[in-house]
Design a protein around this motif. Sequence first.
Motif, PDB file in Angstrom:
ATOM      1  N   ARG A 211      41.073  51.900  43.038  1.00 51.64           N
ATOM      2  CA  ARG A 211      40.458  53.121  43.572  1.00 51.64           C
ATOM      3  C   ARG A 211      39.044  52.874  44.091  1.00 51.64           C
ATOM      4  O   ARG A 211      38.326  53.814  44.423  1.00 51.64           O
ATOM      5  N   GLY A 212      38.620  51.602  44.141  1.00 50.16           N
ATOM      6  CA  GLY A 212      37.364  51.257  44.785  1.00 50.16           C
ATOM      7  C   GLY A 212      36.149  51.162  43.880  1.00 50.16           C
ATOM      8  O   GLY A 212      35.031  51.002  44.369  1.00 50.16           O
ATOM      9  N   ALA A 213      36.336  51.239  42.574  1.00 51.09           N
ATOM     10  CA  ALA A 213      35.196  51.114  41.657  1.00 51.09           C
ATOM     11  C   ALA A 213      34.734  49.659  41.592  1.00 51.09           C
ATOM     12  O   ALA A 213      35.541  48.734  41.705  1.00 51.09           O
ATOM     13  N   ARG A 214      33.443  49.483  41.420  1.00 55.05           N
ATOM     14  CA  ARG A 214      32.885  48.156  41.155  1.00 55.05           C
ATOM     15  C   ARG A 214      32.877  47.997  39.639  1.00 55.05           C
ATOM     16  O   ARG A 214      32.368  48.863  38.929  1.00 55.05           O
ATOM     17  N   LEU A 215      33.427  46.895  39.128  1.00 55.52           N
ATOM     18  CA  LEU A 215      33.654  46.759  37.694  1.00 55.52           C
ATOM     19  C   LEU A 215      32.876  45.630  37.060  1.00 55.52           C
ATOM     20  O   LEU A 215      32.691  44.567  37.653  1.00 55.52           O
ATOM     21  N   SER A 216      32.445  45.886  35.831  1.00 58.09           N
ATOM     22  CA  SER A 216      31.902  44.882  34.933  1.00 58.09           C
ATOM     23  C   SER A 216      32.433  45.237  33.556  1.00 58.09           C
ATOM     24  O   SER A 216      32.952  46.331  33.348  1.00 58.09           O
ATOM     25  N   TYR A 217      32.290  44.327  32.636  1.00 58.81           N
ATOM     26  CA  TYR A 217      32.696  44.637  31.266  1.00 58.81           C
ATOM     27  C   TYR A 217      31.726  43.998  30.283  1.00 58.81           C
ATOM     28  O   TYR A 217      30.974  43.093  30.617  1.00 58.81           O
ATOM     29  N   THR A 218      31.764  44.514  29.072  1.00 55.42           N
ATOM     30  CA  THR A 218      31.054  43.894  27.971  1.00 55.42           C
ATOM     31  C   THR A 218      31.994  43.871  26.782  1.00 55.42           C
ATOM     32  O   THR A 218      32.682  44.855  26.499  1.00 55.42           O
ATOM     33  N   ASP A 219      32.066  42.720  26.136  1.00 52.58           N
ATOM     34  CA  ASP A 219      32.880  42.577  24.936  1.00 52.58           C
ATOM     35  C   ASP A 219      32.338  41.382  24.166  1.00 52.58           C
ATOM     36  O   ASP A 219      32.382  40.259  24.667  1.00 52.58           O
ATOM     37  N   PRO A 220      31.818  41.616  22.962  1.00 55.57           N
ATOM     38  CA  PRO A 220      31.237  40.515  22.199  1.00 55.57           C
ATOM     39  C   PRO A 220      32.254  39.460  21.775  1.00 55.57           C
ATOM     40  O   PRO A 220      31.878  38.348  21.424  1.00 55.57           O
ATOM     41  N   HIS A 221      33.540  39.775  21.849  1.00 53.18           N
ATOM     42  CA  HIS A 221      34.586  38.844  21.430  1.00 53.18           C
ATOM     43  C   HIS A 221      35.298  38.166  22.597  1.00 53.18           C
ATOM     44  O   HIS A 221      36.085  37.246  22.386  1.00 53.18           O
ATOM     45  N   VAL A 222      35.047  38.614  23.817  1.00 56.02           N
ATOM     46  CA  VAL A 222      35.711  38.065  25.005  1.00 56.02           C
ATOM     47  C   VAL A 222      34.631  37.734  26.032  1.00 56.02           C
ATOM     48  O   VAL A 222      34.255  38.578  26.848  1.00 56.02           O
ATOM     49  N   PRO A 223      34.090  36.505  25.995  1.00 54.65           N
ATOM     50  CA  PRO A 223      32.986  36.162  26.887  1.00 54.65           C
ATOM     51  C   PRO A 223      33.367  36.055  28.360  1.00 54.65           C
ATOM     52  O   PRO A 223      32.530  36.255  29.229  1.00 54.65           O
ATOM     53  N   MET A 224      34.655  35.754  28.647  1.00 56.38           N
ATOM     54  CA  MET A 224      35.074  35.616  30.034  1.00 56.38           C
ATOM     55  C   MET A 224      36.492  36.145  30.207  1.00 56.38           C
ATOM     56  O   MET A 224      37.331  35.984  29.329  1.00 56.38           O
ATOM     57  N   LEU A 225      36.722  36.783  31.355  1.00 54.92           N
ATOM     58  CA  LEU A 225      38.057  37.269  31.704  1.00 54.92           C
ATOM     59  C   LEU A 225      38.458  36.594  33.013  1.00 54.92           C
ATOM     60  O   LEU A 225      37.800  36.772  34.045  1.00 54.92           O
ATOM     61  N   ALA A 226      39.520  35.806  32.949  1.00 53.42           N
ATOM     62  CA  ALA A 226      39.996  35.103  34.138  1.00 53.42           C
ATOM     63  C   ALA A 226      40.604  36.095  35.123  1.00 53.42           C
ATOM     64  O   ALA A 226      41.221  37.088  34.725  1.00 53.42           O
ATOM     65  N   GLY A 227      40.438  35.822  36.393  1.00 54.24           N
ATOM     66  CA  GLY A 227      40.995  36.680  37.429  1.00 54.24           C
ATOM     67  C   GLY A 227      42.505  36.818  37.329  1.00 54.24           C
ATOM     68  O   GLY A 227      43.065  37.856  37.684  1.00 54.24           O
ATOM     69  N   SER A 228      43.163  35.794  36.815  1.00 54.34           N
ATOM     70  CA  SER A 228      44.623  35.860  36.653  1.00 54.34           C
ATOM     71  C   SER A 228      45.030  36.792  35.514  1.00 54.34           C
ATOM     72  O   SER A 228      46.200  37.139  35.397  1.00 54.34           O
ATOM     73  N   GLY A 229      44.062  37.235  34.710  1.00 51.66           N
ATOM     74  CA  GLY A 229      44.371  38.072  33.548  1.00 51.66           C
ATOM     75  C   GLY A 229      44.355  39.567  33.819  1.00 51.66           C
ATOM     76  O   GLY A 229      44.681  40.356  32.936  1.00 51.66           O
ATOM     77  N   TRP A 230      43.985  39.958  35.052  1.00 49.39           N
ATOM     78  CA  TRP A 230      43.960  41.388  35.367  1.00 49.39           C
ATOM     79  C   TRP A 230      44.207  41.585  36.856  1.00 49.39           C
ATOM     80  O   TRP A 230      44.148  40.647  37.642  1.00 49.39           O
ATOM     81  N   ALA A 231      44.511  42.799  37.251  1.00 47.07           N
ATOM     82  CA  ALA A 231      44.943  43.086  38.622  1.00 47.07           C
ATOM     83  C   ALA A 231      43.854  42.892  39.674  1.00 47.07           C
ATOM     84  O   ALA A 231      44.166  42.777  40.857  1.00 47.07           O
ATOM     85  N   GLY A 232      42.593  42.849  39.278  1.00 40.89           N
ATOM     86  CA  GLY A 232      41.511  42.649  40.245  1.00 40.89           C
ATOM     87  C   GLY A 232      41.512  41.268  40.847  1.00 40.89           C
ATOM     88  O   GLY A 232      41.074  41.063  41.982  1.00 40.89           O
ATOM     89  N   GLY A 233      41.988  40.291  40.086  1.00 42.16           N
ATOM     90  CA  GLY A 233      42.154  38.941  40.606  1.00 42.16           C
ATOM     91  C   GLY A 233      40.908  38.091  40.672  1.00 42.16           C
ATOM     92  O   GLY A 233      40.956  36.977  41.184  1.00 42.16           O
ATOM     93  N   TYR A 234      39.778  38.554  40.182  1.00 41.63           N
ATOM     94  CA  TYR A 234      38.578  37.720  40.188  1.00 41.63           C
ATOM     95  C   TYR A 234      38.023  37.602  38.769  1.00 41.63           C
ATOM     96  O   TYR A 234      38.231  38.472  37.933  1.00 41.63           O
ATOM     97  N   ASP A 235      37.343  36.470  38.515  1.00 41.39           N
ATOM     98  CA  ASP A 235      36.795  36.207  37.195  1.00 41.39           C
ATOM     99  C   ASP A 235      35.625  37.131  36.894  1.00 41.39           C
ATOM    100  O   ASP A 235      34.834  37.454  37.793  1.00 41.39           O
ATOM    101  N   LEU A 236      35.524  37.521  35.639  1.00 41.28           N
ATOM    102  CA  LEU A 236      34.399  38.331  35.172  1.00 41.28           C
ATOM    103  C   LEU A 236      33.841  37.717  33.902  1.00 41.28           C
ATOM    104  O   LEU A 236      34.579  37.113  33.125  1.00 41.28           O
ATOM    105  N   GLN A 237      32.549  37.894  33.703  1.00 39.58           N
ATOM    106  CA  GLN A 237      31.899  37.480  32.455  1.00 39.58           C
ATOM    107  C   GLN A 237      31.362  38.708  31.755  1.00 39.58           C
ATOM    108  O   GLN A 237      30.896  39.659  32.410  1.00 39.58           O
ATOM    109  N   SER A 238      31.393  38.688  30.441  1.00 37.02           N
ATOM    110  CA  SER A 238      30.870  39.799  29.653  1.00 37.02           C
ATOM    111  C   SER A 238      29.386  39.968  29.930  1.00 37.02           C
ATOM    112  O   SER A 238      28.627  39.003  29.956  1.00 37.02           O
TER     113      SER A 238
END
Length: 185
Positions: A66-93
């Motif tokens: 829906r066009g939102a710009r996303l970030s996340y914070t999670d003390p237990h998950v320092p990195m989220l691989a792009g292959s792990g979610w529908a956005g397709g790009y890597d994110l860091q907590s």
Amino acid sequence: RFIELAGHVNSSMPHAVVDKIADALNVQRKPLNGSHILVVGIAYKRDIDDVRESPALDLMGLLHARGARLSYTDPHVPMLAGSGWAGGYDLQSRPLNPATLGEFDCAVIVTDHRTIDYDTLVAAVPLIIDTRNAIKGRYPHIFRLGSPQPAHAALWSAAATESQAPTQPVEPHEPLLSTERTATR
């Protein structure tokens, strides 16, 4: 039949949360498209690092679509691989500090880790969607899943463009006037 019904309810919850986010942003006269949203907690459940089957991943995919710009914070998950979610790009907590939190239009609490500093979140983010009832107290800028918008949200939204949201709890019987908003900082 109950198991099937429960599965249907669980799979539709990310859509309900996206609708709640869009409604809450609309109170501030902001669109979901282009808003910077912080997802707080992406693990499947509290205080673990496992993201398999996490509803946060579905929620993030819907927000991204829906066009939102996303970030996340999670003390237990320092990195989220792009292959792990529908956005397709890597994110860091992202760190939870006032400077970083000031970048976001909205935060959405999906997993209520015990180590999250909710007081800092309340003070620094202008809009919070609390899907876990992790934040105690009533604040006009906090929307809870399954609850109507805060009693003072309409009045607060008129003043939202003038200044930041109040960071002190609001008693349900007290009116929130624009002069009181300044005093609550």
